[in-house]
Enzyme design. Sequence first.
Site, short mmCIF file in Angstrom:
data_model
loop_
_atom_site.label_atom_id
_atom_site.label_comp_id
_atom_site.label_asym_id
_atom_site.label_seq_id
_atom_site.Cartn_x
_atom_site.Cartn_y
_atom_site.Cartn_z
CG HIS A 1 52.07 37.59 43.59
ND1 HIS A 1 51.13 37.90 44.54
CD2 HIS A 1 51.77 38.31 42.49
CE1 HIS A 1 50.32 38.80 44.03
NE2 HIS A 1 50.68 39.07 42.80
NE ARG A 31 49.93 25.13 56.50
CZ ARG A 31 49.36 24.54 55.43
NH1 ARG A 31 48.45 25.17 54.74
NH2 ARG A 31 49.74 23.33 55.07
NE ARG A 54 49.66 24.12 61.87
CZ ARG A 54 50.29 23.80 60.75
NH1 ARG A 54 50.31 22.55 60.32
NH2 ARG A 54 50.89 24.72 60.01
CD GLU A 68 52.25 17.90 61.58
OE1 GLU A 68 52.26 18.26 60.40
OE2 GLU A 68 52.16 18.69 62.53
CG ASN A 76 51.48 18.71 53.31
OD1 ASN A 76 50.89 17.96 52.55
ND2 ASN A 76 51.09 19.95 53.56
CG ASP A 77 55.48 18.06 58.35
OD1 ASP A 77 56.56 18.18 57.74
OD2 ASP A 77 54.90 19.00 58.90
NE ARG A 84 56.34 20.21 53.85
CZ ARG A 84 55.36 20.55 54.68
NH1 ARG A 84 55.15 19.85 55.78
NH2 ARG A 84 54.59 21.55 54.43
CB CYS A 117 44.67 19.58 57.21
SG CYS A 117 45.88 19.19 58.47
C1 PEP Z 1 51.13 18.71 56.97
O1 PEP Z 1 52.23 18.50 57.45
O2 PEP Z 1 50.54 17.91 56.21
C2 PEP Z 1 50.43 19.98 57.26
C3 PEP Z 1 49.19 20.18 56.85
O3 PEP Z 1 51.12 20.95 57.94
P1 PEP Z 1 52.17 21.95 57.22
O4 PEP Z 1 52.05 21.73 55.73
O5 PEP Z 1 51.77 23.30 57.67
O6 PEP Z 1 53.47 21.46 57.79
MG MG Z 2 53.03 19.81 59.05
#
Ligand code: PEP
Ligand code: MG
Length: 570
Positions: free
Chosen positions: A188, A295, A331, A430, A453-454, A464, A501
């Site tokens: 925060h 999201r 999404r 992803e 990210n995934d 991750r 994204c």
């Molecule tokens: C990702 O996986 O890159 C993504 C944008 O989704 P999240 O971070 O919500 O898993």
């Molecule tokens: Mg993801």
Amino acid sequence: MNGIAASQGIAIAKAYVYEKVAFIIDEKLIQEADISSTLERIEAAKEMTKEQLKAIGEKARASMGEEEGKIFETHMMLVEDPIIEQRISEHVTRDLKNAEAAVQLAMTEISEMFLMIEDPYLRERSADVVDVCTRMMYNLANIEMPDLSHISEEVIIIANDLTPSDTAQMNPKYIKGFATNAGGKTSHSAIMARTLEIPAVLGLKNITEAVETGDWLIINGAAGEVILNPNEVEIETYKALQSQLEGHKKELQKLLNEPAITKDGHLVELSANIGTPKDIESALKHGAEGIGLFRTEFLYMDRNSLPTESEQFEYYKEVAEGMKGRPVIVRTLDIGGDKSVPYLDIEEELNPFLGWRAIRMCLDKVSLFKTQLKAILRASYYGKLRIMYPMITHIEQVRQANDILEQAKAELREQQIPFDEAIEVGIMIETPAAAVIADLLIKEVDFFSIGTNDLTQYTLAVDRGNEKIAKLYNSFHPGVLRLIKQVIQASHKAGKWTGMCGEFASDPKAVIVLLGMGLDEFSMSASSILEVKEMIRKLTFSQAAEIAEAVTNKVEVEAIENYLARFAGK
Ligand code: PEP
Ligand code: MG
């Protein structure tokens, strides 16, 4: 001292060490006869807590704006949260704990539940639970909770951690920076610091011991550095850096309404990632041309039953209207496995990241999924929405999801409810499987958005969220880069487009390669947009394409990063 770079900027001011009284709960067992009086005491503490939160919320709204005020509405709801309430009452009636201990136990259990969530934003709800329950415990003990409202000269706040009620009570005019023992990039205090554009270094472990109120400090937010008792040379150096940074910020602001176009005329789109409708304000402020990832998980969490179709419709409509015709990629629900939603009966799994989540769960819970799709479709009438399915691995999943979407559309037509008949549908790339069969998947959809990210965690088999192997988690790995390139090419070959994204889209070094690979849309935290735009406008597309090509011939992650750093610095 070095910590986590949470909010950029330079601050030079005296320290104010903010220490909360260590507050030790006296855990006791009560008699059965005392249950009802204990519950009454808890009720009274709850009422007092709500009154205080209401007052703080009004103050925060007046001094910092609507958004900060809203945090306290959420906090007031947490006081009455049925799950927290149930835990507290169980600890009293079943375990015969005294009021203070019952609240503390419930707080620990619920906040730990939130800490298990992988999504960094949701994980932060843990701090909200702690903040609210701590206030209840202070009220039970009849002790006044310390606050920062009396500060009336320019200072850098030094604390163990800062909660929403701490930051809400301070006057931002006097707060030049934060430096805390705890916290990370998404805590925060970090979010607040970025919103208020105050430099912050967090996760310093023991700064409260190293610094005393009145000590001079320099904070370098971008580098994650804190200099204690700086000498004159250091002060002069950082003052110069400070004015340079402020100059750069002003320069960036000039790009606000400029397109993200390279010197040789290659245009891309820069969008923002959001989690709730209230994030739109910041997206627009930073010049987002659209929302590349909305999201929707937040609407489903921290409640006791599924949101209804009309509730969801209002929520999505707020975003569609708020973005005033700019595209918004909604999404569909990405929940399950490690994200706990008590009313959905999601069982604990050995491998939650490989488990029953996102589209896998939605396809098993058709009515839940169809309700969401109908709500999104209805909202599409009020702006430009696109639908995106997460965690796709199999082509059948896309087909099944599209079938359910067609059913949703048919039902709305029957009910004579309007929606955008031309709504576009895309998928997140992803998983490595989806990237490898991108040429097949693109035939089923209008666009792709790469979730690095995934994609990075699944390609490299690196969790991750696991600190121990964080060094191995790197999207510059050639395995990840090749997949990204392949996905973009597959979409272009079919005359369609690819966005990104994941966090990677806002890394300046990555921007060069991604631009060179032909990525069409970059979606990121709103605050990164202008910097990415500046980078894009400095380059030519042919130069970026050459660099991207050269990078694909390198194999070592470090060599790739070092090579790109040379260009990113220019
Ligand atoms: C990702 O996986 O890159 C993504 C944008 O989704 P999240 O971070 O919500 O898993
Ligand atoms: Mg993801």
